[in-house]
Design an enzyme around this catalytic site. Structure first.
Site, mmCIF file in Angstrom:
data_model
loop_
_atom_site.group_PDB
_atom_site.id
_atom_site.type_symbol
_atom_site.label_atom_id
_atom_site.label_comp_id
_atom_site.label_asym_id
_atom_site.label_seq_id
_atom_site.Cartn_x
_atom_site.Cartn_y
_atom_site.Cartn_z
ATOM 1 N N GLY A 1 5.221 5.111 4.944
ATOM 2 C CA GLY A 1 5.454 5.356 5.116
ATOM 3 C C GLY A 1 5.692 5.449 7.324
ATOM 4 N N GLY A 2 6.753 6.489 6.908
ATOM 5 C CA GLY A 2 7.375 6.934 8.627
ATOM 6 C C GLY A 2 9.125 5.805 8.344
ATOM 7 C CG PHE A 3 11.380 5.801 10.834
ATOM 8 C CD1 PHE A 3 11.596 6.203 10.473
ATOM 9 C CD2 PHE A 3 11.020 5.306 12.477
ATOM 10 C CE1 PHE A 3 12.428 7.106 10.822
ATOM 11 C CE2 PHE A 3 11.218 6.368 13.262
ATOM 12 C CZ PHE A 3 11.847 7.792 12.200
ATOM 13 C CG LEU B 1 -2.064 -0.984 1.450
ATOM 14 C CD1 LEU B 1 -2.850 -1.178 2.959
ATOM 15 C CD2 LEU B 1 -3.079 -0.811 0.147
ATOM 16 N N GLY B 2 1.577 1.188 0.695
ATOM 17 C CA GLY B 2 2.963 1.931 0.754
ATOM 18 C C GLY B 2 3.722 2.278 1.301
ATOM 19 C CG ASP C 1 1.942 11.534 14.653
ATOM 20 O OD1 ASP C 1 1.243 13.107 13.651
ATOM 21 O OD2 ASP C 1 2.109 11.612 12.902
ATOM 22 C CB ALA D 1 6.857 -1.699 4.038
#
Length: 577
Positions: free
Chosen positions: A51-53, A48-49, A173, A55
């Site tokens: 993000g941050g640290f 899906l992508g 966050d 997958a």
């Protein structure tokens, strides 16, 4: 695999040169040899992508036959690993529809390769289908979203935060990208708990430091500075998120470069009450923000009702303003009168509801303590009268010293102890309830209560039949309850309390006895099945005694409550002070 339409698997090895497509059904990647069947139940389907640290993948859970989300940590630093483990722990501890569900065994490691060995921390969680609020804002071309939408999302988000904060968890966050709408519903879901923090007692009191992790434009000043953050840091971020959604502008773009003040209200049209609420949520001073989620929810409810009322009034005013001048003034007068009348009716309605609620629980408490008092008195009295030497000695004393009055056929025995104890404890229970604003003069009340029950004992002990008729019991309950009420030290209208207690208790017992005699066992006008329950001890007489005296306490408590909360207020309204 018939439940999924996927035709290929995806390798999760970040170094694999061709991770997709892999043949569905294979246990290992045909290119790098990494496992395709994870924990012997999960099969990655699609990336899906990143993000941050980490997958993010969708995967198929062969055990539950559902699609889930797999989060794989790619960063190898201790800090990243600690945050990832923290997210897994936090999510596994929560069970709320606004938080992705994570099972206790959904955090694990996948190891493959030999030189070097690759270890991937993995977290499997519920798959949330839908769009983030950031996606929705972009879809509307960043023009800002309606106030009603944002108020609804804010309220849902605060309910989620209340659950987190009660468990000493702060999210840290919150932003549009981390709030999702479940597909096909209006249910808000809070995602990405990588920055969540479990706070202890000292941390909750702002006596410990916090990891420096923040999102510019949303995080409060104390979080950006690396200081301790508490639950209202989430309120600050949520307020900034709502402002972004309302204005369509990134919060940092709304700041005055010279003063740092946020000038956002000129970019949107929202109700003053909602604007004030958001301004309080984003106060730099921690003490000026809402203290907790319950306080925030209370303000949101008031804001919602004011918004609806304001919108209705505005629309109505626009309609009548188009009328001729005289008709316009008349309409305003009618509206003012109706508004005042409706307000008074609403206030009266809620006052009535509050009075009835108070009356119900107060009367119930009177009945409970009165019933417990009567039951305890019957137990103590039966034991003293029939199981100790006191009862035998009293029987002997009465037989030797009582006068023989042919015109006043009373048969006395140790059963008088039973009535005296029941009167004592019933009065004590009714006084202890304390819902009638009576004077707390326990000694006088108990003496009068015992005397009233002893008199009742004399009324039911007739000779020569030595049986108790229904008429005896009805007369005894009326006289006893009336005299007992006299001793309670009620503040006013004592004659009313006495009459209603006496008549109400007698009528209630008459109805109960009629029901028993008709349904349970016809007794031809005499309670012969019990003989005289004061004659001697047996378990039937004991059970009847407990039922009788506890019922006395309950019924007296009921009629006292009815008199205090309904009859006396009506008499006061009619002028009888």
């Amino acid at each position: 695999m018939s439940q999924t339409v996927a035709t290929a698997a995806h390798c999760i090895n970040p170094l694999c040169p061709r991770p997709y497509p892999q043949t569905m059904g294979n246990n290992f990647c045909s290119v790098c040899g990494a496992p395709l069947r994870i924990s012997n139940r999960y099969i990655p389907l699609k990336k899906l992508g990143v993000g941050g640290f980490a997958a993010i993948y969708t995967l198929w859970d062969e055990k539950t036959k559902k699609e889930r989300v797999l989060k794989v940590l790619l960063e190898t630093s201790p800090k990243a690993l600690a945050l990832f483990e923290q997210e897994a722990t936090v999510l596994a501890s929560l069970r709320h529809p606004g938080v992705p569900k994570v099972e206790p065994d959904s955090y694990f490691y996948v190891t493959f390769g030999k030189s070097p060995e690759i270890v991937l921390p993995c977290l499997v969680m519920e798959k949330i289908s839908g769009k983030t609020l950031e996606d929705i804002l972009e879809y509307h071309q960043s023009q800002g979203l309606p106030e009603a939408w944002v108020q609804n999302w804010l309220k849902q988000a605060v309910y989620i935060l209340r659950e987190l904060h009660q468990r000493k968890i702060i999210h840290r966050d919150i932003k549009p990208a981390n709030l999702m709408l479940r597909e096909g519903t209006e249910q808000i879901v809070l995602i990405d708990f990588g920055g969540a923090k479990q706070i202890g007692v000292k941390q909750a009191n702002f006596q410990a430091s916090s990891t420096r992790l923040f999102s510019p434009g949303y995080s409060p000043p104390e979080q950006i500075a690396g200081a301790v953050v508490g639950p209202n840091a989430d309120f600050y971020a949520l307020g900034m998120t709502c402002i972004h959604l309302l204005t369509g502008k990134y919060p940092l773009d709304l700041e005055d470069p010279k003063t740092g003040d946020l000038h956002w209200q000129k970019f949107t049209n929202v109700s003053p009450s909602f604007a004030n609420l958001l301004d309080d949520m984003i106060q730099p001073n921690i003490q000026k923000r809402p203290a907790n989620a319950n306080e925030l929810l209370s303000r949101i409810r008031r804001t919602s009702s004011q918004t609806i009322t304001s919108a209705f009034a505005k629309a109505l005013f626009q309609i009548i303003s188009k009328l001729p001048a005289d008709l316009f003034k008349l309409s305003l007068g009618i509206l003012a009168f109706l508004g005042k009348s409706i307000t008074q009716a609403i206030v009266l309605f809620w006052k009535t509801i509050a009075h009835i609620t108070k009356a119900f629980f107060s009367t119930l408490w009177q009945m409970i303590l009165g019933g417990i008092g009567g039951a305890c008195g019957s137990i103590i009295g039966y034991w003293l009268a029939y199981k100790t030497a006191l009862g035998k000695e009293l029987d002997y004393f009465i037989s030797q010293n009582s006068p023989q009055l042919t015109d006043f056929p009373i048969f006395l025995n140790s059963g008088i102890i039973l009535f005296a104890c029941a009167g004592l404890t019933t009065t004590w229970g009714l006084m202890l309830a304390g819902k009638l604003r009576q004077q707390q003069r326990y000694l006088i009340a108990i003496i009068i209560g015992m005397s009233s029950y002893i008199l009742g004992c004399l009324l039911v002990q007739k000779v020569p039949a030595r049986t108790i008729s229904p008429e005896d019991l009805i007369l005894m309950t009326g006289v006893t309850s009336g005299l007992l009420t006299l001793g309670l030290g009620l503040p006013s209208h004592q004659i009313v309390y006495i009459l209603i207690s006496a008549v109400g208790t007698a009528i209630t017992f008459a109805g109960l006895l009629a029901l028993v005699m008709q349904i349970v066992v016809p007794l031809n006008g005499v309670l012969g099945i019990y003989g005289n329950f004061l004659d001697n001890f047996n378990w039937t007489n004991f059970a009847f005694s407990m039922a009788f005296f506890s019922s006395m306490g309950i019924i007296i408590g009921f009629w006292l409550g009815v008199t205090h909360f309904f009859v006396v207020p009506v008499l006061r309204m009619l002028g009888w002070r």
